[in-house]
Design a protein around this motif. Structure first.
Motif, PDB file in Angstrom:
ATOM      1  N   ILE A  89       4.361   9.840  -9.735  1.00 36.37           N
ATOM      2  CA  ILE A  89       3.726  10.045 -11.048  1.00 36.37           C
ATOM      3  C   ILE A  89       3.143  11.461 -11.123  1.00 36.37           C
ATOM      4  O   ILE A  89       3.336  12.170 -12.116  1.00 36.37           O
ATOM      5  N   ARG A  90       2.427  11.887 -10.077  1.00 38.89           N
ATOM      6  CA  ARG A  90       1.849  13.236 -10.068  1.00 38.89           C
ATOM      7  C   ARG A  90       2.946  14.299 -10.117  1.00 38.89           C
ATOM      8  O   ARG A  90       2.816  15.302 -10.828  1.00 38.89           O
ATOM      9  N   GLN A  91       4.023  14.090  -9.380  1.00 38.47           N
ATOM     10  CA  GLN A  91       5.120  15.059  -9.383  1.00 38.47           C
ATOM     11  C   GLN A  91       5.777  15.131 -10.758  1.00 38.47           C
ATOM     12  O   GLN A  91       6.125  16.220 -11.223  1.00 38.47           O
ATOM     13  N   GLU A  99       2.659   1.742  -3.363  1.00 37.60           N
ATOM     14  CA  GLU A  99       1.720   2.215  -4.381  1.00 37.60           C
ATOM     15  C   GLU A  99       1.411   3.698  -4.188  1.00 37.60           C
ATOM     16  O   GLU A  99       1.364   4.454  -5.156  1.00 37.60           O
ATOM     17  N   ASN A 100       1.207   4.128  -2.949  1.00 38.93           N
ATOM     18  CA  ASN A 100       0.969   5.551  -2.684  1.00 38.93           C
ATOM     19  C   ASN A 100       2.170   6.395  -3.091  1.00 38.93           C
ATOM     20  O   ASN A 100       2.012   7.473  -3.676  1.00 38.93           O
ATOM     21  N   ASN A 139       4.377   5.623  -5.335  1.00 41.46           N
ATOM     22  CA  ASN A 139       4.439   5.583  -6.794  1.00 41.46           C
ATOM     23  C   ASN A 139       3.473   6.593  -7.402  1.00 41.46           C
ATOM     24  O   ASN A 139       3.835   7.323  -8.334  1.00 41.46           O
ATOM     25  N   GLN A 140       2.252   6.671  -6.884  1.00 42.92           N
ATOM     26  CA  GLN A 140       1.282   7.635  -7.388  1.00 42.92           C
ATOM     27  C   GLN A 140       1.750   9.070  -7.149  1.00 42.92           C
ATOM     28  O   GLN A 140       1.556   9.949  -8.002  1.00 42.92           O
ATOM     29  N   THR A 141       2.380   9.304  -6.021  1.00 43.61           N
ATOM     30  CA  THR A 141       2.910  10.631  -5.724  1.00 43.61           C
ATOM     31  C   THR A 141       4.007  11.004  -6.720  1.00 43.61           C
ATOM     32  O   THR A 141       4.039  12.129  -7.232  1.00 43.61           O
ATOM     33  N   GLU A 159       4.332  14.516 -13.636  1.00 36.23           N
ATOM     34  CA  GLU A 159       3.406  15.237 -14.511  1.00 36.23           C
ATOM     35  C   GLU A 159       3.501  16.741 -14.275  1.00 36.23           C
ATOM     36  O   GLU A 159       3.491  17.530 -15.222  1.00 36.23           O
ATOM     37  N   TYR A 191       0.837  -1.205   0.000  1.00 36.11           N
ATOM     38  CA  TYR A 191       0.000   0.000   0.000  1.00 36.11           C
ATOM     39  C   TYR A 191       0.873   1.256   0.000  1.00 36.11           C
ATOM     40  O   TYR A 191       0.634   2.198  -0.768  1.00 36.11           O
TER      41      TYR A 191
END
Length: 82
Positions: free
Chosen positions: A41-43, A34-35, A37-39, A45, A31
């Motif tokens: 990805i947003r950074q 994954e969090n 990783n999403q952070t 972008e 968990y």
């Protein structure tokens, strides 16, 4: 039951408890990863957008006439109340 069987049964229960604890920790780690990783990805972008905007600003500044080509004139300036 003999003492040996109780000991074996206790060991099995202990091992089962330890396995459940490890599975719980592993799920938490998944968990968390994954969090993170999403952070990331947003950074990334956001960085990509910032690079694009920066490049657009650089291009606009390059397109602006230099001070040698055209001097600033107060006659061309729009007053702030317009």
């Amino acid at each position: 039951m003999s003492d040996k069987e109780l000991t074996l049964e206790a060991q099995v229960k202990d091992l089962a408890s330890r396995v459940m604890e490890l599975e719980s920790r592993e799920a938490f780690h998944e968990y968390t990863v994954e969090n993170l990783n999403q952070t990331i990805i947003r950074q990334q972008e956001m960085l990509d957008r910032l690079v694009r905007v920066s490049q657009q600003l650089i291009d606009k500044v390059k397109e602006m006439p230099s001070s040698e080509e055209k001097a600033w004139s107060a006659d061309e300036e729009v007053p702030p109340h317009y």
